[in-house]
Write a protein that holds these residues in place. Structure first.
Motif, short mmCIF file in Angstrom:
data_model
loop_
_atom_site.label_atom_id
_atom_site.label_comp_id
_atom_site.label_asym_id
_atom_site.label_seq_id
_atom_site.Cartn_x
_atom_site.Cartn_y
_atom_site.Cartn_z
N VAL A 1 0.84 -1.20 0.00
CA VAL A 1 0.00 0.00 0.00
C VAL A 1 0.88 1.26 0.00
CG1 VAL A 1 -1.65 1.35 1.36
CG2 VAL A 1 -1.99 -1.10 1.10
N LEU A 2 1.92 1.25 0.84
CA LEU A 2 2.84 2.41 0.87
C LEU A 2 3.51 2.59 -0.48
CD1 LEU A 2 4.98 2.81 4.10
CD2 LEU A 2 2.96 4.02 3.34
N LEU A 3 3.97 1.48 -1.06
CA LEU A 3 4.66 1.57 -2.35
C LEU A 3 3.72 2.13 -3.41
CD1 LEU A 3 7.32 0.89 -3.89
CD2 LEU A 3 6.18 -1.19 -4.62
N VAL A 4 2.48 1.62 -3.43
CA VAL A 4 1.52 2.08 -4.43
C VAL A 4 1.22 3.57 -4.22
CG1 VAL A 4 -0.88 1.86 -5.19
CG2 VAL A 4 0.51 -0.17 -4.89
N LEU A 5 1.10 3.99 -2.96
CA LEU A 5 0.87 5.40 -2.68
C LEU A 5 2.01 6.26 -3.22
CD1 LEU A 5 -0.59 5.52 0.95
CD2 LEU A 5 -1.71 6.24 -1.17
N MET A 6 3.24 5.75 -3.04
CA MET A 6 4.40 6.49 -3.53
C MET A 6 4.34 6.60 -5.05
SD MET A 6 7.11 7.96 -2.30
CE MET A 6 8.22 8.99 -3.22
N LEU A 7 4.06 5.47 -5.72
CA LEU A 7 3.99 5.48 -7.19
C LEU A 7 2.87 6.39 -7.66
CD1 LEU A 7 4.61 1.68 -7.91
CD2 LEU A 7 6.23 3.58 -8.10
N LEU A 8 1.74 6.33 -6.94
CA LEU A 8 0.61 7.20 -7.29
C LEU A 8 1.00 8.67 -7.17
CD1 LEU A 8 -2.73 5.89 -5.74
CD2 LEU A 8 -2.30 6.63 -8.10
N SER A 9 1.67 9.01 -6.08
CA SER A 9 2.01 10.43 -5.92
C SER A 9 3.02 10.86 -6.97
CB SER A 9 2.49 10.74 -4.50
OG SER A 9 3.41 9.81 -4.04
N ILE A 10 3.92 9.94 -7.37
CA ILE A 10 4.85 10.30 -8.45
C ILE A 10 4.07 10.54 -9.75
CG2 ILE A 10 6.71 9.44 -9.92
CD1 ILE A 10 7.80 8.00 -7.43
N ALA A 11 3.10 9.65 -10.00
CA ALA A 11 2.30 9.79 -11.23
C ALA A 11 1.52 11.10 -11.22
CB ALA A 11 1.34 8.60 -11.36
N ILE A 12 0.92 11.44 -10.07
CA ILE A 12 0.17 12.69 -9.98
C ILE A 12 1.10 13.87 -10.19
CG2 ILE A 12 -1.13 14.18 -8.39
CD1 ILE A 12 -2.23 11.58 -7.11
N GLY A 13 2.28 13.80 -9.57
CA GLY A 13 3.27 14.86 -9.75
C GLY A 13 3.64 15.03 -11.21
N ALA A 14 3.87 13.91 -11.90
CA ALA A 14 4.24 13.97 -13.31
C ALA A 14 3.11 14.57 -14.15
CB ALA A 14 4.60 12.56 -13.81
N LEU A 15 1.88 14.18 -13.83
CA LEU A 15 0.72 14.71 -14.57
C LEU A 15 0.60 16.22 -14.37
CD1 LEU A 15 -2.10 12.05 -14.13
CD2 LEU A 15 -0.93 12.74 -16.23
N LEU A 16 0.79 16.65 -13.12
CA LEU A 16 0.71 18.08 -12.84
C LEU A 16 1.76 18.86 -13.62
CD1 LEU A 16 0.12 18.20 -8.98
CD2 LEU A 16 -1.44 18.94 -10.78
N LEU A 17 2.96 18.29 -13.67
CA LEU A 17 4.04 18.95 -14.41
C LEU A 17 3.70 19.04 -15.89
CD1 LEU A 17 7.49 17.76 -13.06
CD2 LEU A 17 6.47 20.03 -13.00
N LYS A 18 3.13 17.95 -16.40
CA LYS A 18 2.77 17.90 -17.82
C LYS A 18 1.71 18.96 -18.12
CE LYS A 18 2.74 13.89 -20.86
NZ LYS A 18 2.21 12.53 -20.97
N ALA A 19 0.70 19.00 -17.25
CA ALA A 19 -0.38 19.97 -17.43
C ALA A 19 0.16 21.39 -17.41
CB ALA A 19 -1.43 19.79 -16.33
N ARG A 20 1.11 21.62 -16.52
CA ARG A 20 1.70 22.95 -16.39
C ARG A 20 2.46 23.32 -17.67
NH1 ARG A 20 6.39 25.71 -14.66
NH2 ARG A 20 7.53 23.82 -15.14
N LYS A 21 3.20 22.33 -18.21
CA LYS A 21 3.97 22.59 -19.41
C LYS A 21 3.06 22.90 -20.59
CE LYS A 21 8.38 20.37 -18.78
NZ LYS A 21 8.85 19.02 -18.58
N ARG A 22 1.93 22.16 -20.66
CA ARG A 22 1.02 22.36 -21.77
C ARG A 22 0.40 23.76 -21.70
NH1 ARG A 22 -2.89 18.27 -21.24
NH2 ARG A 22 -1.23 16.75 -21.24
#
Lengths: 300, 281
Positions: A277-298
């Protein structure tokens, strides 16, 4: 030019003249072997085993006996565990938000200073950052505990204050203390790349302090803010030393549960499920972070 | 507003140093209880050096730290060399693989190591501690060495090879002298990572190989003593020594990336720092 942290991580390929590599790439493989073997044997394979164990059944002593079941995950919804999970997520969220706000304020102050002063201020941040984690934790026992300076001062002022160890206040203070330096560095690194004239332009164009930050500085610092959040949120969930030493072990974090499940209850499948669960939460937060960065770049 | 926030920053800095100062001050407290002050004394430092069980754990921590740091620096150097000197397919993937342990929450990595050592019948002890600390330190050393190697003129080692140096000679005569400070930084920083590690050690230490942080932790569970404060003060001193030895410039580059002025204006920024790796992943 805006040099953000994410951009700088790209290797320099531009300036390298085109030249045939003198040594064959076989050498590269040879050089990489020890590193890759270490990661495979000491990180990837162990994680695979934990993933497998989280679906395994166990005998009455908690030893893994194979099979396939979702029982361990379902057991995490038991009120006892769910409560700890909810509490941990809440504490981690508060800790992250506070660290981000303070980290932002501190970084914003540092980048405005002269280079010499910036060096000094960074040194002042590096010392507590690199000081032993346990020392930084037990310092709060001395500070807030019975007979400590805080109580002494409160009594001097005539405030009747009970010893703050163990207490939730102590846990929160120690968590902020543990993660704040970690949160400052990425935000500072992002902010340092922002052209100071942008801030001036915003002010000249009539932006107040709040608008300048909300519309210009904060959006440009997003990579650092996201980095800081990643380094704070899930890692806070995994802390187990602070709740034991400063919270009296009453309100536990996920980290405490994992330690207890593995070392005391010897319930490997449940410990493994919680770890996943902790690992998945970490991966999820990385994915959300990456999406936010992408959205910002766009949008930029 | 900026003035106000300047004051907030100063308060934050005070907040960061009050605990550190408190540990140092209370380590000189003559009273056997931390709850009262009875004047200055070096008594607890003397007691510290007579605490046999604690010194035994210090020895374990030193051995583990030196081996873990040595291995992490060597493997980090080799990986960094491959990743900076060669262009090959999947290079980005392999960089990701090497820094993968950074994204696994440390406690999860700890239980994973316990699982793998348990299932393969490896006895918990110094070896498992070294391996556990190695995997935590490896991303750090690899990134430090990549930062150093990528700022190196690639023609220097090539020239050495052209002039007939064997790979080993190229290393001892060219690469090592040029990256010495980064190697020292890798070693010292991974040593402190290992020396102060408690999470991985909780799961990878065995009977008789308790590390110093584990010992301190179990001592603290029964309450804080002035002796622990004295130990804390020494550890703070060690931190200062390490930061001084690594150098502020180097420390800054590792934590927040290179100085703007160090970068050639048209060259691609070549900074690899810990936090960039984390944001990248």
């Amino acid at each position: 030019m805006v040099t953000t942290a994410a951009q700088t991580a790209k290797p320099a390929t531009v300036v390298k003249p085109r030249r045939k590599p003198r040594i064959q790439n076989g050498y590269a493989w040879l050089l990489l072997t020890p590193g890759l073997l270490s990661v495979l044997l000491l990180a990837v394979w162990p994680m695979v085993l934990v993933g497998r164990n989280s679906f395994a059944t166990s005998d009455q002593y908690g030893a893994v006996t194979g099979g396939f079941t979702f029982e361990s995950y379902l057991a995490l919804f038991d009120p006892v565990y769910a409560k700890t999970m909810g509490y941990s997520l809440g504490i981690a969220a508060i800790n992250t938000v506070l660290c981000l706000i303070i980290g932002y304020i501190v970084s914003n102050y540092i980048v405005a200073q002269s280079p010499q002063r910036q060096s000094l201020l960074l040194l002042l941040l590096i010392v507590p950052f690199w000081t032993d984690f346990l020392v930084r934790t037990f310092a709060w026992i001395t500070l807030l505990g019975n007979g400590g300076p805080i109580l002494w001062f409160a009594h001097l002022l005539g405030i009747p204050l009970d010893p703050l160890v163990p207490s939730q206040t102590a846990v929160m203070l120690a968590l902020i203390y543990a993660f704040l330096p970690t949160a400052v560095f990425p935000i500072y690194a992002s902010m340092r790349g922002i052209d100071p004239s942008l801030k001036e332009a915003a002010t000249d164009l009539g932006c107040g302090w709040w608008q300048t930050h909300a519309r210009v500085i904060a959006p440009l610092s997003t990579p650092g803010i996201i980095g800081a959040a990643l380094l704070t949120f899930v890692p806070t969930l995994g802390v187990f030393v602070i709740p034991v030493l400063l919270g009296g072990g009453k309100e536990l974090l996920v980290g405490n549960l994992i330690v207890t499940l593995y070392t005391e209850f010897r319930n490997q499948p449940m410990g493994a499920a919680l770890s996943m669960v902790l690992l998945v939460l970490m991966l999820l937060s990385i994915a959300i972070g990456a999406l936010l960065l992408k959205a910002r770049k766009r949008s930029a | 507003m900026d003035r106000f926030l300047g004051w907030v920053t100063k308060l934050v800095l005070v907040f960061l140093y009050v605990p550190i100062v408190a540990v140092v001050v209370y380590s000189f407290n003559a009273s056997p209880r931390t709850s009262s002050w009875e004047g200055l004394s070096l008594r607890w430092y003397v007691e510290l050096f007579g605490d046999g069980p604690l010194l035994k754990t210090l020895q374990t921590s030193l051995i583990v730290g030196i081996f873990a740091a040595g291995l992490a620096t060597a493997i980090g150097f080799l990986s960094a060399l491959a990743l900076t000197r060669y262009r090959f397919k999947g290079r980005a993937f392999f960089l990701g693989a090497i820094v993968l342990p950074l994204i696994i929450p440390e406690i999860v990595l700890g239980v994973a190591l316990l699982t793998v050592f348990g299932s393969s019948g490896i006895k918990l002890g110094v070896v498992t501690l070294v391996l556990g600390h190695l995997i935590v330190a490896l991303p750090l050393t690899t990134l430090i060495m990549m930062g150093s190697l990528s700022s190196l003129d690639p023609s220097l080692p090539e020239a050495a090879t052209d002039l007939g140096c064997t790979p080993w000679q190229t290393f001892t005569r060219v690469l090592f002298p040029l990256t010495r400070s980064a190697m020292l930084a890798s070693f010292l920083l991974s040593f402190t990572t290992s020396f102060s590690n408690i999470v991985i050690s909780t799961f990878t230490s065995g009977v008789g190989t308790t590390t110093m942080p584990l010992r301190i932790y179990s001592m603290l569970k029964t309450g804080i003593t002035p002796e622990i404060n004295a130990l804390g003060a020494l550890l703070i001193l060690l931190t200062l020594v390490i930061i001084f030895a690594v150098g502020l410039q180097q420390m800054r580059r590792i934590l927040v990336g290179a100085e703007e002025k160090d970068q050639a204006p048209d060259a691609a920024p070549d900074t690899i720092s810990l936090q960039t790796a984390t944001t990248e992943r």
